[in-house]
Design an enzyme around this catalytic site. Structure first.
Site, mmCIF file in Angstrom:
data_model
loop_
_atom_site.group_PDB
_atom_site.id
_atom_site.type_symbol
_atom_site.label_atom_id
_atom_site.label_comp_id
_atom_site.label_asym_id
_atom_site.label_seq_id
_atom_site.Cartn_x
_atom_site.Cartn_y
_atom_site.Cartn_z
ATOM 1 N N TYR A 11 26.027 55.491 50.789
ATOM 2 C CA TYR A 11 25.048 55.352 49.697
ATOM 3 C C TYR A 11 23.674 54.905 50.199
ATOM 4 O O TYR A 11 22.915 54.306 49.432
ATOM 5 C CB TYR A 11 25.575 54.361 48.659
ATOM 6 C CG TYR A 11 26.641 54.944 47.741
ATOM 7 C CD1 TYR A 11 26.348 56.010 46.896
ATOM 8 C CD2 TYR A 11 27.926 54.405 47.695
ATOM 9 C CE1 TYR A 11 27.311 56.533 46.040
ATOM 10 C CE2 TYR A 11 28.894 54.923 46.840
ATOM 11 C CZ TYR A 11 28.572 55.989 46.002
ATOM 12 O OH TYR A 11 29.514 56.513 45.145
ATOM 13 N N LYS A 56 37.126 57.475 42.543
ATOM 14 C CA LYS A 56 36.699 56.102 42.824
ATOM 15 C C LYS A 56 37.804 55.077 42.519
ATOM 16 O O LYS A 56 38.803 55.395 41.855
ATOM 17 C CB LYS A 56 35.443 55.797 42.012
ATOM 18 C CG LYS A 56 34.232 56.649 42.432
ATOM 19 C CD LYS A 56 32.970 56.172 41.724
ATOM 20 C CE LYS A 56 31.774 57.004 42.155
ATOM 21 N NZ LYS A 56 30.513 56.418 41.617
ATOM 22 N N ASN A 58 32.560 54.717 37.180
ATOM 23 C CA ASN A 58 32.476 56.052 36.572
ATOM 24 C C ASN A 58 33.431 57.080 37.179
ATOM 25 O O ASN A 58 33.203 58.282 37.075
ATOM 26 C CB ASN A 58 31.024 56.535 36.528
ATOM 27 C CG ASN A 58 30.456 56.828 37.899
ATOM 28 O OD1 ASN A 58 31.060 56.477 38.916
ATOM 29 N ND2 ASN A 58 29.307 57.470 37.944
ATOM 30 N N HIS A 68 32.693 60.712 42.088
ATOM 31 C CA HIS A 68 31.405 61.039 42.696
ATOM 32 C C HIS A 68 31.396 62.514 43.050
ATOM 33 O O HIS A 68 32.448 63.075 43.383
ATOM 34 C CB HIS A 68 31.185 60.220 43.976
ATOM 35 C CG HIS A 68 30.043 60.734 44.814
ATOM 36 N ND1 HIS A 68 28.743 60.390 44.572
ATOM 37 C CD2 HIS A 68 30.031 61.619 45.850
ATOM 38 C CE1 HIS A 68 27.969 61.043 45.431
ATOM 39 N NE2 HIS A 68 28.720 61.788 46.225
ATOM 40 N N GLU A 86 27.698 64.635 53.243
ATOM 41 C CA GLU A 86 28.816 63.833 52.754
ATOM 42 C C GLU A 86 30.159 64.344 53.283
ATOM 43 O O GLU A 86 31.036 63.538 53.619
ATOM 44 C CB GLU A 86 28.789 63.817 51.222
ATOM 45 C CG GLU A 86 27.588 63.040 50.686
ATOM 46 C CD GLU A 86 27.396 63.147 49.182
ATOM 47 O OE1 GLU A 86 26.420 62.550 48.683
ATOM 48 O OE2 GLU A 86 28.205 63.797 48.498
HETATM 49 P P1 CMP Z 1 27.585 58.213 42.195
HETATM 50 O O1 CMP Z 1 27.566 59.648 41.815
HETATM 51 O O2 CMP Z 1 28.700 57.776 43.074
HETATM 52 O O3 CMP Z 1 26.204 57.857 42.927
HETATM 53 C C1 CMP Z 1 25.667 56.546 42.916
HETATM 54 C C2 CMP Z 1 26.398 55.636 42.001
HETATM 55 O O4 CMP Z 1 25.693 54.478 41.632
HETATM 56 C C3 CMP Z 1 26.648 56.343 40.687
HETATM 57 O O5 CMP Z 1 27.625 57.336 40.873
HETATM 58 C C4 CMP Z 1 27.027 55.190 39.782
HETATM 59 O O6 CMP Z 1 28.385 54.821 39.890
HETATM 60 C C5 CMP Z 1 26.178 54.068 40.354
HETATM 61 N N1 CMP Z 1 25.025 53.830 39.502
HETATM 62 C C6 CMP Z 1 24.003 54.668 39.276
HETATM 63 N N2 CMP Z 1 23.108 54.105 38.455
HETATM 64 C C7 CMP Z 1 23.589 52.884 38.165
HETATM 65 C C8 CMP Z 1 23.118 51.822 37.361
HETATM 66 N N3 CMP Z 1 21.955 51.901 36.697
HETATM 67 N N4 CMP Z 1 23.872 50.712 37.299
HETATM 68 C C9 CMP Z 1 25.029 50.626 37.977
HETATM 69 N N5 CMP Z 1 25.517 51.601 38.743
HETATM 70 C C10 CMP Z 1 24.814 52.717 38.840
#
Ligand code: CMP
Length: 141
Positions: free
Chosen positions: A50, A10, A113, A116, A127
Site C-alpha cells: 500500500y 481481506k 471492505n 481488494h 501487485e
Molecule cells: P483497497 O482497494 O484495498 O485500497 C486501499 C484501501 O484503503 C481501501 O481498499 C480501503 O479498505 C482503505 N480505505 C480507503 N479509504 C479509506 C478511508 N477513508 N478510511 C479508511 N480506510 C480507507
C-alpha cells in the site's frame, strides 16, 4: 482482451468464512482463478503493498487491519478482467456499492471492505509480481 488482475480476500472476510462465497462470485462472473494462496502479511509486506497510500490518514489503520489475520491472494484472468473485477467488487465504501456487488453484500465498512482489486494495468502487473512468481501462475483455457 484477456487480462490478469490481482485480488485479495481481506482478513474481515476470511474471519467470517467467506472465502468460498467470494470465490464463487469470481467464477460466476467468468473470472478464472489462475493463482491462489493464503498468506498472513507482516507490517513490512503490507506497507510495501500500500506504498501509494503512505501519506493518507488511514494508512496505519489499513496496515494494522491487513496484518490482523490471514488473507487469500489470487490472480484472476478473463476478458477485461481489471475493469470487470472492479465492477464485481463495487465501490470502496460498501454504502456506495451497487446491489449485488461483493462489497455491498459482504463488506462491513470502508476499512473492512472484504476485497481488494487492482485499479489499472500498471498496478495489476506490480501487485501480481509483489505476491507471485511467474511459475506460480497457471495458464488456463
Ligand atoms: P483497497 O482497494 O484495498 O485500497 C486501499 C484501501 O484503503 C481501501 O481498499 C480501503 O479498505 C482503505 N480505505 C480507503 N479509504 C479509506 C478511508 N477513508 N478510511 C479508511 N480506510 C480507507
Amino acid at each position: 482482451t484477456i487480462e490478469k488482475t490481482f485480488s485479495i480476500v481481506k482478513p474481515d472476510a476470511v474471519k467470517r468464512n467467506l472465502i468460498g462465497a467470494i470465490y464463487q462470485r469470481f467464477e460466476n462472473a467468468g473470472l478464472k482463478i489462475v493463482a491462489s494462496k493464503m498468506v498472513h502479511l507482516d507490517a513490512t509486506k503490507a506497507q510495501g503493498f500500500y506504498a501509494e497510500h503512505e501519506e493518507k490518514p488511514f494508512f496505519n489503520e489499513l496496515v494494522e487491519f491487513m496484518t490482523s489475520g490471514p488473507v487469500m491472494v489470487q490472480v484472476l484472468e478473463g476478458e477485461n478482467a481489471i475493469y470487470s473485477y472492479r465492477e464485481l467488487m463495487g465501490k470502496t465504501n460498501p454504502e456506495d456499492a451497487a446491489c449485488g456487488t461483493i462489497r455491498s453484500d459482504f463488506a462491513l465498512s470502508m476499512r473492512y471492505n472484504s476485497v481488494h482489486g487492482s485499479d489499472s494495468p500498471e498496478s495489476a502487473a506490480r501487485e501480481i509480481a509483489y505476491f507471485f512468481t511467474e511459475d506460480e501462475i497457471c495458464p488456463r483455457d
